[in-house]
Design a protein around this motif. Structure first.
Motif, PDB file in Angstrom:
ATOM      1  N   ALA A 187      57.516 -11.777 -28.106  1.00 48.97           N
ATOM      2  CA  ALA A 187      58.084 -11.036 -29.040  1.00 48.97           C
ATOM      3  C   ALA A 187      59.172 -10.403 -28.837  1.00 48.97           C
ATOM      4  O   ALA A 187      60.186 -10.165 -29.599  1.00 48.97           O
ATOM      5  N   CYS A 188      59.060  -9.440 -27.625  1.00 49.27           N
ATOM      6  CA  CYS A 188      59.987  -8.604 -27.007  1.00 49.27           C
ATOM      7  C   CYS A 188      61.197  -9.351 -26.589  1.00 49.27           C
ATOM      8  O   CYS A 188      62.427  -8.838 -27.081  1.00 49.27           O
ATOM      9  N   ALA A 189      61.185 -10.387 -26.149  1.00 48.16           N
ATOM     10  CA  ALA A 189      62.272 -11.225 -25.601  1.00 48.16           C
ATOM     11  C   ALA A 189      63.186 -11.849 -26.780  1.00 48.16           C
ATOM     12  O   ALA A 189      64.214 -11.733 -26.740  1.00 48.16           O
ATOM     13  N   ALA A 190      62.204 -12.219 -27.945  1.00 42.70           N
ATOM     14  CA  ALA A 190      63.058 -13.061 -29.083  1.00 42.70           C
ATOM     15  C   ALA A 190      63.810 -11.595 -29.754  1.00 42.70           C
ATOM     16  O   ALA A 190      65.119 -11.737 -30.201  1.00 42.70           O
ATOM     17  N   ARG A 191      63.074 -10.671 -29.847  1.00 44.44           N
ATOM     18  CA  ARG A 191      63.664  -9.257 -30.568  1.00 44.44           C
ATOM     19  C   ARG A 191      64.976  -8.876 -29.598  1.00 44.44           C
ATOM     20  O   ARG A 191      66.114  -8.437 -30.205  1.00 44.44           O
ATOM     21  N   GLU A 192      65.008  -8.647 -28.468  1.00 47.11           N
ATOM     22  CA  GLU A 192      65.751  -8.351 -27.552  1.00 47.11           C
ATOM     23  C   GLU A 192      67.038  -9.284 -27.737  1.00 47.11           C
ATOM     24  O   GLU A 192      68.481  -8.602 -27.773  1.00 47.11           O
ATOM     25  N   VAL A 193      67.136 -10.372 -27.721  1.00 49.42           N
ATOM     26  CA  VAL A 193      68.074 -11.158 -27.689  1.00 49.42           C
ATOM     27  C   VAL A 193      68.810 -10.950 -29.211  1.00 49.42           C
ATOM     28  O   VAL A 193      70.122 -11.181 -29.105  1.00 49.42           O
ATOM     29  N   ALA A 194      68.026 -10.967 -30.174  1.00 49.70           N
ATOM     30  CA  ALA A 194      68.655 -10.748 -31.350  1.00 49.70           C
ATOM     31  C   ALA A 194      69.384  -9.558 -31.518  1.00 49.70           C
ATOM     32  O   ALA A 194      70.654  -9.278 -32.095  1.00 49.70           O
ATOM     33  N   GLU A 195      68.793  -8.432 -31.017  1.00 45.32           N
ATOM     34  CA  GLU A 195      69.399  -7.013 -30.924  1.00 45.32           C
ATOM     35  C   GLU A 195      70.594  -7.123 -29.979  1.00 45.32           C
ATOM     36  O   GLU A 195      71.595  -6.466 -30.372  1.00 45.32           O
ATOM     37  N   GLU A 196      70.671  -7.570 -29.240  1.00 46.44           N
ATOM     38  CA  GLU A 196      71.896  -7.650 -28.037  1.00 46.44           C
ATOM     39  C   GLU A 196      72.938  -8.577 -28.230  1.00 46.44           C
ATOM     40  O   GLU A 196      73.956  -8.429 -27.971  1.00 46.44           O
ATOM     41  N   THR A 197      72.553  -9.915 -28.973  1.00 42.07           N
ATOM     42  CA  THR A 197      73.680 -10.955 -29.086  1.00 42.07           C
ATOM     43  C   THR A 197      73.618 -11.369 -30.538  1.00 42.07           C
ATOM     44  O   THR A 197      75.019 -11.891 -30.839  1.00 42.07           O
ATOM     45  N   GLY A 198      72.824 -10.775 -31.465  1.00 41.28           N
ATOM     46  CA  GLY A 198      72.769 -11.217 -32.912  1.00 41.28           C
ATOM     47  C   GLY A 198      72.666 -12.640 -33.049  1.00 41.28           C
ATOM     48  O   GLY A 198      72.802 -13.237 -34.196  1.00 41.28           O
ATOM     49  N   TYR A 199      71.991 -13.101 -32.123  1.00 45.16           N
ATOM     50  CA  TYR A 199      71.421 -14.501 -32.217  1.00 45.16           C
ATOM     51  C   TYR A 199      70.114 -14.593 -32.407  1.00 45.16           C
ATOM     52  O   TYR A 199      69.393 -13.986 -31.715  1.00 45.16           O
ATOM     53  N   HIS A 200      69.612 -15.304 -33.418  1.00 44.48           N
ATOM     54  CA  HIS A 200      68.194 -15.688 -33.416  1.00 44.48           C
ATOM     55  C   HIS A 200      67.696 -16.963 -32.506  1.00 44.48           C
ATOM     56  O   HIS A 200      68.332 -17.934 -32.660  1.00 44.48           O
ATOM     57  N   VAL A 201      66.658 -16.864 -31.848  1.00 46.48           N
ATOM     58  CA  VAL A 201      66.145 -17.870 -30.883  1.00 46.48           C
ATOM     59  C   VAL A 201      64.918 -18.165 -30.951  1.00 46.48           C
ATOM     60  O   VAL A 201      63.957 -17.375 -31.276  1.00 46.48           O
ATOM     61  N   GLU A 202      64.475 -19.264 -30.420  1.00 43.49           N
ATOM     62  CA  GLU A 202      63.106 -19.650 -30.169  1.00 43.49           C
ATOM     63  C   GLU A 202      62.939 -19.809 -28.738  1.00 43.49           C
ATOM     64  O   GLU A 202      63.901 -20.350 -28.146  1.00 43.49           O
ATOM     65  N   LEU A 203      61.835 -19.680 -28.424  1.00 45.40           N
ATOM     66  CA  LEU A 203      61.700 -19.376 -26.724  1.00 45.40           C
ATOM     67  C   LEU A 203      61.259 -20.806 -26.302  1.00 45.40           C
ATOM     68  O   LEU A 203      60.340 -21.670 -26.945  1.00 45.40           O
ATOM     69  N   GLY A 204      61.525 -21.149 -25.253  1.00 49.03           N
ATOM     70  CA  GLY A 204      61.263 -22.558 -24.697  1.00 49.03           C
ATOM     71  C   GLY A 204      60.279 -22.172 -23.440  1.00 49.03           C
ATOM     72  O   GLY A 204      59.467 -21.363 -23.306  1.00 49.03           O
ATOM     73  N   LEU A 205      61.037 -22.998 -22.107  1.00 51.22           N
ATOM     74  CA  LEU A 205      60.017 -22.888 -21.086  1.00 51.22           C
ATOM     75  C   LEU A 205      60.216 -21.477 -20.329  1.00 51.22           C
ATOM     76  O   LEU A 205      61.213 -20.721 -20.371  1.00 51.22           O
ATOM     77  N   PRO A 206      58.962 -21.081 -19.717  1.00 50.95           N
ATOM     78  CA  PRO A 206      59.175 -19.718 -19.089  1.00 50.95           C
ATOM     79  C   PRO A 206      59.849 -20.263 -17.794  1.00 50.95           C
ATOM     80  O   PRO A 206      60.039 -20.966 -17.046  1.00 50.95           O
ATOM     81  N   LEU A 207      60.666 -18.881 -17.281  1.00 49.46           N
ATOM     82  CA  LEU A 207      61.427 -18.937 -16.119  1.00 49.46           C
ATOM     83  C   LEU A 207      61.144 -17.898 -15.012  1.00 49.46           C
ATOM     84  O   LEU A 207      60.191 -17.196 -15.406  1.00 49.46           O
ATOM     85  N   PRO A 208      61.584 -18.182 -13.725  1.00 53.02           N
ATOM     86  CA  PRO A 208      61.121 -17.138 -12.951  1.00 53.02           C
ATOM     87  C   PRO A 208      61.327 -15.687 -13.258  1.00 53.02           C
ATOM     88  O   PRO A 208      62.268 -15.303 -13.906  1.00 53.02           O
ATOM     89  N   VAL A 209      60.260 -14.691 -12.766  1.00 54.90           N
ATOM     90  CA  VAL A 209      60.413 -13.325 -13.186  1.00 54.90           C
ATOM     91  C   VAL A 209      61.138 -12.850 -12.123  1.00 54.90           C
ATOM     92  O   VAL A 209      61.414 -13.080 -10.855  1.00 54.90           O
TER      93      VAL A 209
END
Length: 325
Positions: free
Chosen positions: A51-73
């Motif tokens: 939820a944090c990842a999706a929220r941060e993308v919207a806050e910082e880019t204006g784009y709403h996204v849906e998450l896909g594959l997990p990537l390296p930390v």
């Protein structure tokens, strides 16, 4: 031994698209640091990482996204006592009118933190990234794209929230309700399900499953579809129908779908999942008890690379913070 360093968690995403056969990613520029990086940010209290990842993308880019594959930390020291741990997902932009977006509620842009969000060819992004550690998830994203595994779809399998004990409920099993903590778990699932873009809800009609997904249905405006074959009794009598339903859903290339069911139904569900999963993916499931805790969600990422069969290419398990109480 040295003093254990405090970990500060952040969620973020590599938002991608293919344009003119070229893989592109979305970079952000932060004027405060004068750097190019991925959209990300610290987890709020009680917030889960997806939820944090999706929220941060919207806050910082204006784009709403849906998450896909997990990537390296990505990890790096913040100071002498703290380590920042950035957890990333691949993500794609979705229509702002989608139910999953409505479920997130209004997201305000983070003023002053980002002054530019730019689509860049993946090869150019490799050189443009300021922090070398940020290349690690990008390298994985590029590999997934070249191998045909980046274009995925998602099936989410949830176990209902905490319910009143069987011994304390004298009425029918189909009416056994959620407890107060169970209703809290149901509410906590809303941002998690929204982060993965769930656009279809299939649930056992029994009260504890139905009521677990009602908050998400109400927040998103998505209607519930009742599936009698995934109740405890029906699954015990005819596990084949459970496997057939799950196999059908796994094979569909459509909007992300959520299934909410009971713990005793999980063996039949996982049987269908295992038939489409390589061993390396199945290792995500705990050996002792792979059947999910109350309020927990198994996230399946599926792909059909080339003309090959549909495969589960990655799994995640998430349980929102309030579900851990």
């Amino acid at each position: 031994m040295g003093k254990k360093r405090e970990r500060v968690y952040a969620g973020g995403a590599l938002v991608w698209r293919v344009k003119k056969r070229s893989l592109q990613v979305l970079l952000i520029h932060r004027p405060r640091y004068d750097d190019w990086s991925w959209p990300k940010g610290k987890v709020d209290v009680g917030e889960c990482l997806p939820a944090c990842a999706a929220r941060e993308v919207a806050e910082e880019t204006g784009y709403h996204v849906e998450l896909g594959l997990p990537l390296p930390v990505v990890q790096y020291p913040l100071n002498s006592t703290k380590t920042k741990v950035c957890v990333y997902w691949a993500a794609r932009v979705i229509d702002g009118n989608r139910g999953a977006v409505r479920a997130r509620g209004r997201i305000e842009p983070a003023e002053g933190e980002v002054d530019e969000a730019r689509w860049v060819d993946a090869a150019k992004a490799w050189k443009k990234l300021t922090r070398k550690a940020d290349r690690e998830p990008l390298g994985a994203l590029i590999d997934l794209h070249e191998d045909g595994f980046l274009d995925t779809w998602t099936v989410l399998i949830a176990r209902h929230g905490r319910a009143k004990k069987r011994s304390a409920w004298q009425k029918g099993e189909d009416t056994r309700p959620l407890t107060k903590p169970g209703h809290a778990q149901a509410r906590a699932l809303v941002p998690l399900l929204a982060a993965y873009g769930a656009e279809e809800i299939i649930t056992s009609p029994w009260a504890r499953c139905h009521d677990t997904v009602v908050p998400y249905s109400q927040a998103s405006g998505i209607e519930l579809f009742l599936a009698p074959q995934i109740t405890e009794h029906a699954a015990k009598e005819d596990p084949r129908s459970v496997r057939e339903l799950v196999a059908e859903l796994l094979g569909r290339r459509d909007a992300p779908v959520l299934i909410c069911t009971h713990r005793p139904v999980m063996p039949a569900i996982l049987d269908a999942v295992e038939r489409k999963s390589p061993h390396r993916v199945l290792r995500v499931l705990p050996e002792a008890d792979p059947y999910l805790r109350t309020g927990e969600v198994l996230v399946l990422h599926l792909a059909r690379p080339g003309k090959r069969k549909v495969r589960v290419v990655s799994m995640e398990m998430h349980r929102p913070a309030s579900a851990n109480a």
